[in-house]
Design a protein around this motif. Sequence first.
Motif, PDB file in Angstrom:
ATOM      1  N   VAL A 178      -0.864   1.180  -6.241  1.00 33.23           N
ATOM      2  CA  VAL A 178      -2.309   1.341  -6.151  1.00 33.23           C
ATOM      3  C   VAL A 178      -2.915   0.093  -6.775  1.00 33.23           C
ATOM      4  N   VAL A 179      -3.766  -0.569  -6.022  1.00 28.22           N
ATOM      5  CA  VAL A 179      -4.418  -1.754  -6.560  1.00 28.22           C
ATOM      6  C   VAL A 179      -5.838  -1.358  -6.966  1.00 28.22           C
TER       7      VAL A 179
ATOM      8  N   LYS B 135       0.824  -1.208   0.000  1.00 33.71           N
ATOM      9  CA  LYS B 135       0.000   0.000   0.000  1.00 33.71           C
ATOM     10  C   LYS B 135       0.857   1.256   0.000  1.00 33.71           C
ATOM     11  N   ARG B 136       2.094   1.116   0.383  1.00 33.27           N
ATOM     12  CA  ARG B 136       2.972   2.283   0.387  1.00 33.27           C
ATOM     13  C   ARG B 136       3.670   2.488  -0.951  1.00 33.27           C
TER      14      ARG B 136
ATOM     15  N   ILE C  48      -5.099  11.077  -5.084  1.00 37.10           N
ATOM     16  CA  ILE C  48      -3.949  10.799  -4.215  1.00 37.10           C
ATOM     17  C   ILE C  48      -3.121  12.063  -4.036  1.00 37.10           C
ATOM     18  N   PRO C  49      -2.846  12.436  -2.776  1.00 35.87           N
ATOM     19  CA  PRO C  49      -2.093  13.669  -2.534  1.00 35.87           C
ATOM     20  C   PRO C  49      -0.699  13.619  -3.170  1.00 35.87           C
TER      21      PRO C  49
ATOM     22  N   ARG D  38       2.231  14.647  -2.201  1.00 35.50           N
ATOM     23  CA  ARG D  38       3.366  14.185  -1.399  1.00 35.50           C
ATOM     24  C   ARG D  38       3.351  12.671  -1.212  1.00 35.50           C
ATOM     25  N   GLN D  39       2.131  12.123  -1.210  1.00 37.74           N
ATOM     26  CA  GLN D  39       2.059  10.665  -1.103  1.00 37.74           C
ATOM     27  C   GLN D  39       2.573  10.009  -2.374  1.00 37.74           C
TER      28      GLN D  39
ATOM     29  N   GLU E  23       6.249   9.812  -2.105  1.00 39.28           N
ATOM     30  CA  GLU E  23       6.578   8.708  -1.192  1.00 39.28           C
ATOM     31  C   GLU E  23       6.512   7.378  -1.924  1.00 39.28           C
TER      32      GLU E  23
ATOM     33  N   ILE F 237      -9.542   7.857  -9.671  1.00 43.40           N
ATOM     34  CA  ILE F 237      -9.009   7.295  -8.423  1.00 43.40           C
ATOM     35  C   ILE F 237      -7.616   7.850  -8.157  1.00 43.40           C
TER      36      ILE F 237
END
Lengths: 493, 718
Positions: free
Chosen positions: B363-364, B359-360, B380-381, B383-384, B387, B376
């Motif tokens: 994306v599933v 999950k880090r 997602i932000p 900054r994420q 990461e 979808i």
Amino acid sequence: MQAKKRYFILLSAGSCLALLFYFGGLQFRASRSHSRREEHSGRNGLHHPSPDRFWPRFPDALRPFVPWDQLENEDSSVHISPRQKRDANSSIYKGKKCRMESCFDFTLCKKNGFKVYVYPQQKGEKIAESYQNILAAIEGSRFYTSDPSQACLFVLSLDTLDRDQLSPQYVHNLRSKVQSLHLWNNGRNHLIFNLYSGTWPDYTEDVGFDIGQAMLAKASISTENFRPNFDVSIPLFSKDHPRTGGERGFLKFNTIPPLRKYMLVFKGKRYLTGIGSDTRNALYHVHNGEDVVLLTTCKHGKDWQKHKDSRCDRDNTEYEKYDYREMLHNATFCLVPRGRRLGSFRFLEALQAACVPVMLSNGWELPFSEVINWNQAAVIGDERLLLQIPSTIRSIHQDKILALRQQTQFLWEAYFSSVEKIVLTTLEIIQDRIFKHISRNSLIWNKHPGGLFVLPQYSSYLGDFPYYYANLGLKPPSKFTAVTPAVTPLVSQ
Amino acid sequence: MCASVKYNIRGPALIPRMKTKHRIYYITLFSVVLLGLIATGVFQFWPHSIESSSDWNVEKRSVRDVPVVRLPAGSPLPERGDLSCRMHTCFDVYRCGFNPKNKIKVYIYSLKKYVDDSGVPVSNTISREYNDLLTAISDSDYYTDDISRACLFVPSIDVLNQNTLRIKETAQALAQLSRWDRGTNHLLFNMLPGGPPDYNTALDVPRDRALLAGGGFSTWTYRQGYDVSIPVYSPLSAEVDLPEKGPGPRRYFLLSSQMAVHPEYREDLEALQAKHAESVLVLDKCTNLSEGVPWVRRRCREHQVYEYPQVLQEATFCVVLRGARLGQAALSDVLRAGCVPVIVADSYVLPFSEVLDWKRASVVVPEEKLSDVYGILQGIPRRQIEEMQRQARWFWEAYFQSIKAITLATLQIINDRIYPYAALSYEEWNDPPTVKWSSVSNPLFLPLIPPQSQGFTAIVLTYDRVESLFRVITEVSKVPSLSKLLVVWNNQNKNPPEDSLWPKIRVPLKVVRTAENKLSNRFFPYDEIETEAVLAIDDDIIMLTSDELQFGYEVWREFPDRLVGYPGRLHLWDHEMSKWKYESEWTNEVSMVLTGAAFYHKYFNYLYTYKMPGDIKNWVDAHMNCEDIAMNFLVANVTGKAVIKVTPRKKFKCPECTAIDGLSLDQTHMVERSECINKFASVFGTMPLKVVEHRADPVLYKDDFPEKLKSFPNIGSL
């Protein structure tokens, strides 16, 4: 006599020399080939007991494992439509092979999000207190809906917790009662809670009625019966487990060094025969009466005298000598062996008491195993290696014990201390499966404050929460936003 | 050896009693034995080079020369894979045993060439990748060549690609392995399972109880906790040199680069491309390439040609769609490019999902939602995303980039299952080196507020200032929460005063005599310390009032993992000298508190004594200075948190004592202290100290309020 001495000295010196030569030669040879071996492997510090035979270096130009065009050709030769394949899957993988992909209808959750409907309670249906608590926890949660048309998940109002036929709480005719529910739809999108299943003598994990495509939130579930990412393993809790709130963990402060009076303790029933008796019967081998205190009693059931063995009387007197709560509070590790069923009350008791559980329950799918990393809070032992348990736990470093102990407290307070927490954790796990792209990762579940307090709907980026700066090596943002509520001024504050 | 000497003694002792003839006979006999022994020794020693050269011959032997094994048509076949197998049912733990290193031993069967009755080979003897895989095992700590000590057995029969082998005969070859025993503790590596038309998601070769490290498991064939899901190795990993590209926004938001995508999916993807022409790129196989161009390395969009895998670095998200199989080599290429994989493969068990937190890094998305994928991902932000890009790249580097990495990760996972109490932690598996380096994992991570009733233990380090020491003892003993007082007597030449001379106080007073006059003695985790809280106090700190100390203890209870102290200090970066500087003047900030008067957790005594990095502890003892700075470094480094300075006081020693310290003495002192900071920063490899601008005072401090109603009225002056 002189000659005798001379011969003696000469001969013994000679043979010694020969032996020295012999062994010295062997050693030298070994060390030489060893150093060659290291040169060859190009790695240092590796010890190979007998270095002559290792995987050979072939000079050949070997063929790659996949010919360059195989994958492309295969992929383009697939004619079956993926859509058909998905439909086929959901018709094949039923019952014990249920997965979210095949037995769950995601479309129900699309419109209204994750809403849970609880069937209205019917008159004349008795519901035990534990199940009342579960239903109350759902009805009090933000997931609850009273409108079945909005629901994504359905929970029965029929008490399915105790499916042991010999139990007074056992609900009869569940099969026909369930079948008559008009929303049942063969169990699709239903969640069934269960604590006890099966009965003496074999304690199977069958709940005694056809659950169709329903999910199980079940205690003592075994890895063989557990349907990964479909069922949820919940802990066994007693009927006195508080509905909300719940007691704090017993750890009030960390002691340094983290060792307590006892290294390992256990106090519980011993089954003389039948399923689950082997492990508890063998515990006395490890008991040393000093820092490893494992106590069993044969005194349970009506006719224990009839089956009792030669150890029973001695065990029973030892058993009476120790106070369970005193042991729990003063032990570093607590043994959690399987009972008749895989899970036992000892598990939650140890967790709350900050006594690191040592699991001896082969094949038990640990509670909330989908999200909790139990290696951080417990020692997962193997029933077959009972005799190694003392040396194993003694080899665990003090720093690790300190961490394990704190983690037991975190997990207890985050997920287990009340029925409400157990139920909410179950629901959140299911919600995360449905909305995969906004779900919690393992860090969120296993670090303070835990999954129930970190909502990925707020943000899926960990740095947006105040809890993980240290874990991710981040600094809090340097800017802030001022929020001024414009309201009628109060006369006094 | 000694036993054999004794044995030899008996022979010669008999000799004198015999006749000369016999004697000569015996002497000859012994000489022969002796010569024999010497000869054996020489033989063992000398012919080494001859023997080893034959070894080297073995190594250099070609794959074509490996021994051939003929499998009779009727030779036994293993059972099909048992889906109910788990470690506790099908795995023999007794073979692995308990060992202090907590490491399993892995044996590799020697390479054979298997042929059927008519002499036709069962498979390609060994592929490049499987050879690399076995080499990796044999080079690792896991390897053993002693079959009787092995816990895990790896056949040299190559089953990486089901397409290149004959199923039944391969199974027969497995069954005749010397320790096969229904496949118990045998590990098979397979990356491409199944074959047309169904493409099963696990290797079709009957394998009984053997563990399977498989690429492309579905949740229905994967035996959780028994099998290991591994990646499909991408040969491009080794063939193409692709410099790393850091995280951040890229030209395309979403890219699809796979060639043989099913028309149904392609329709969805093309629709996305049509809608978001600028940010979505859907590539396909090139049809019009001239001969000789390696088309595996090219992708096309209409007439535009793109280089693969370089183009992956131009995209933020990359779709990895299932093909005939669930496992796709493209996943490896995508991760390598630092592109966040969008995995569209229902029921796929992601590689190493037992330990990796996907999950880090990914994306599933369910296959059904492929058409919604753009929306979808937009949620997602930013900054994420960065990461995830970093995480994706790290997963490739650590677990995908070579056959060796894949192999070692697989063995580590099995090792973790057999010795779960010594398993690698989540952080060790998942944190990229930058995070590992910059993150802190506080050993006292549970937020606890220790009960007030426990109190604290005061530790006074002293050498010979008895008068001042007694004053400190008397003052400290007035603090209500004091539970014990420990005097560390650091003077070996002088005995502590007699018991009767010590001040009479209401709590136990204990004197510990040390073996050497070392500063580190003050931070030893003495068994006598029975409380969590420790007050370290110098024997000349006599100004602190009882209220001040009690208040300090109360503050510490709220922050038990921090240093809570009175004299505050600061470290500063000296731009001229390009080094750190120690500052004790009035400043707005504080980054250290001196342990001349400070509360802290006993755990830090343990850390100071046993876990202080580098040579700091010895250095401090040798220089007789800076033990307090070292403690500040240690605590800040391990918790990532700043100190807490309490109360406004600036002066702590009696006025007459400070008067002695001249200005010059003060200056050399400051230079020394600055040196300490520089030394420690270099040993820690970073500057762990945290600067803060706040101080803790009692709530009603300085409020215009009756003193007698305040909890801590006597907080003292400056």
